[in-house]
Design a protein around this motif. Structure first.
Motif, PDB file in Angstrom:
ATOM      1  N   ALA A  10     -23.945 -21.937  -0.343  1.00  0.00           N
ATOM      2  CA  ALA A  10     -24.045 -22.730   0.883  1.00  0.00           C
ATOM      3  C   ALA A  10     -23.468 -21.927   2.037  1.00  0.00           C
ATOM      4  N   ARG A  11     -24.218 -21.812   3.115  1.00  0.00           N
ATOM      5  CA  ARG A  11     -23.796 -21.050   4.276  1.00  0.00           C
ATOM      6  C   ARG A  11     -24.144 -21.813   5.556  1.00  0.00           C
ATOM      7  N   LEU A  12     -23.259 -21.697   6.542  1.00  0.00           N
ATOM      8  CA  LEU A  12     -23.557 -22.147   7.904  1.00  0.00           C
ATOM      9  C   LEU A  12     -23.705 -20.870   8.728  1.00  0.00           C
ATOM     10  N   MET A  21     -32.308 -22.705   8.355  1.00  0.00           N
ATOM     11  CA  MET A  21     -33.635 -23.202   8.684  1.00  0.00           C
ATOM     12  C   MET A  21     -33.652 -24.725   8.812  1.00  0.00           C
ATOM     13  N   TYR A  22     -34.588 -25.214   9.639  1.00  0.00           N
ATOM     14  CA  TYR A  22     -34.854 -26.643   9.667  1.00  0.00           C
ATOM     15  C   TYR A  22     -35.336 -27.080   8.278  1.00  0.00           C
ATOM     16  N   PRO A  23     -34.805 -28.168   7.724  1.00  0.00           N
ATOM     17  CA  PRO A  23     -35.287 -28.643   6.424  1.00  0.00           C
ATOM     18  C   PRO A  23     -36.800 -28.880   6.407  1.00  0.00           C
ATOM     19  N   GLU A 337     -13.325 -13.416   6.050  1.00  0.00           N
ATOM     20  CA  GLU A 337     -12.579 -14.616   5.663  1.00  0.00           C
ATOM     21  C   GLU A 337     -13.334 -15.886   6.042  1.00  0.00           C
ATOM     22  N   LEU A 338     -13.964 -15.886   7.207  1.00  0.00           N
ATOM     23  CA  LEU A 338     -14.777 -17.048   7.592  1.00  0.00           C
ATOM     24  C   LEU A 338     -15.864 -17.308   6.560  1.00  0.00           C
ATOM     25  N   GLY A 343     -17.563 -20.477   4.332  1.00  0.00           N
ATOM     26  CA  GLY A 343     -19.017 -20.389   4.228  1.00  0.00           C
ATOM     27  C   GLY A 343     -19.696 -20.267   5.576  1.00  0.00           C
ATOM     28  N   ILE A 344     -18.970 -19.752   6.583  1.00  0.00           N
ATOM     29  CA  ILE A 344     -19.510 -19.637   7.941  1.00  0.00           C
ATOM     30  C   ILE A 344     -19.703 -18.165   8.276  1.00  0.00           C
ATOM     31  N   GLU A 345     -20.875 -17.833   8.761  1.00  0.00           N
ATOM     32  CA  GLU A 345     -21.168 -16.459   9.165  1.00  0.00           C
ATOM     33  C   GLU A 345     -21.237 -16.349  10.679  1.00  0.00           C
TER      34      GLU A 345
END
Length: 407
Positions: A10-12, A21-23, A337-338, A343-345
């Protein structure tokens, strides 16, 4: 050990792209394939062309998709419009201007580049002066360059190019859908984009639109039809020096002739079509306003953390914020670390800005309130662990002030 099923973490994705992506796009891309000349397939291609005319704000008949990432669209445009020996002018204000120079040189052009410091944009008068001096056949420019997070004003450039007999090409990969963009009104002759930024899709399909002037140049370089050459036929020296990116043949494939050129990337077609549907359902102006709101909240948030934004804020892109990395902080360690802990890039930068600037995106599906606030809260926590004295809640509160003011 055999490979298991694909199962990404899972990534944001809050960098400069790609983004989450839009679901609905994911769902559209799961649809079954049909034959290349099935009536459903050709009707879907035609529908997609009509949708992207609205996305590009153009009446250009020659509006379609190039199968490949956004760079495929750039290369198709340049290799099809540049005849070896042509003079090409490239105003550079970031990494992707350098890319245009490289591709144009590979096309055999005599390339003339002008530069401003990264983080700034050109005064249109400087571009006009260069056009007068160089007398190019083509001016190639980026609209929004994510490497510097600023957008070049384009109003008036089309008229300048027409006055001096030049075509105007623009790469709008990073800006289309989230920043004001008007192909016809601004007099652009060729525009290419990608799906993985404000359009909220995956990389792999490059929307493109071409004016009648651009199509005339491409048609004038066609030496054979549909890539079929009979032995003994002369080979024109000005022919387009690519088969896959030959827009003359691709136009025949997408046009009423439906002449076979390649097997259309059907799944990408479905995705590109849905990206355009989502944007147009929201409305172009509404989408730009949404990106401006959430980009503004992110900008206020990083400033609320005591961080310094990078670049000319008067010309910043709505969908990505440049942030100077605090002195003594290892930027890539914060990014790592983010990603590992939250899970944030977020993005790093290139060239003279590498290690000096982070790039935080708010675009497409991720141009929304919760994504902005979570990113700012996580960034605050990681910065504090790295010894940066940031105000408690300073980022999220500053962003919330923007949202309250807009309510």
């Amino acid at each position: 050990m055999p490979a298991g099923p694909i199962d990404p973490p899972a990534r944001l994705l809050m960098g400069p792209g790609p983004i989450s992506m839009y679901p609905r796009v994911l769902q559209a891309m799961s649809a079954q394939l049909v034959g290349q000349y099935d009536p459903f397939m050709t009707a879907t291609m035609t529908e997609t062309q009509a949708l992207y005319r609205e996305v590009f704000a153009t009446r250009n008949e020659a509006t379609l998709l190039v199968d490949g990432t956004s760079r495929a669209g750039i290369e198709a445009a340049l290799v099809s419009l540049i005849t070896p020996g042509d003079r090409v002018l490239v105003p550079r204000f970031g990494r992707f201007g350098h890319l245009l120079v490289e591709i144009a040189e590979r096309c055999g052009a005599e390339v003339h580049a002008i530069d401003v410091p990264w983080g700034e944009v050109f005064d249109p008068a400087a571009i006009e002066a260069a056009v007068r001096e160089v007398r190019p056949a083509l001016v190639a420019i980026v609209h929004g360059d994510t490497s510097t997070t600023v957008a070049q004003p384009l109003e008036g450039l089309g008229a300048i190019c027409r006055e001096h007999g030049a075509l105007l090409y623009c790469d709008t990969t990073a800006s289309l859908g989230g920043n004001d963009f008007r192909t016809d009104e601004w007099g652009l002759d060729a525009v290419t984009a990608g799906l993985q930024k404000c359009l909220g899709g995956p990389s792999g399909s490059a929307p493109i639109t071409l004016s009648e002037r651009a199509v005339a140049v491409i048609e004038s370089r066609k030496s054979i039809e549909a890539g079929i050459r009979v032995e003994g036929d002369p080979v024109r020296q000005d022919r387009i020096r690519s088969n896959y990116f030959d827009l003359g043949q691709i136009l025949d494939y997408w046009g009423p002739k439906r002449l076979n050129h390649h097997t259309e990337a059907t799944t990408m077609l479905y995705g590109a079509r849905e990206c355009a549907r989502i944007l147009l359902e929201e409305g172009l102006d509404a989408s730009v306003a949404r990106h401006r709101l959430h980009g503004g909240a992110m900008l206020a948030g990083v400033q609320g953390l005591g961080l310094e934004p990078f670049g000319d804020l008067a010309h910043r892109m709505t969908n990505v914020v440049g942030v100077r990395i605090p002195e003594g902080v290892v930027g890539d360690a914060v990014r790592a670390e983010l990603l590992a802990d939250y899970g944030i890039e977020i993005g790093t930068s290139f060239g003279p800005l590498h290690g000096k600037v982070w790039r935080i995106g708010t675009m497409g599906y991720n141009a929304r309130r919760d994504a902005v606030l979570v990113t700012l809260a996580a960034l605050e926590a990681v910065l504090r662990r790295h010894g940066v004295g940031v105000p408690t809640g300073g980022g999220t509160e500053a962003a919330l002030d923007v949202y309250r003011a807009a309510a």
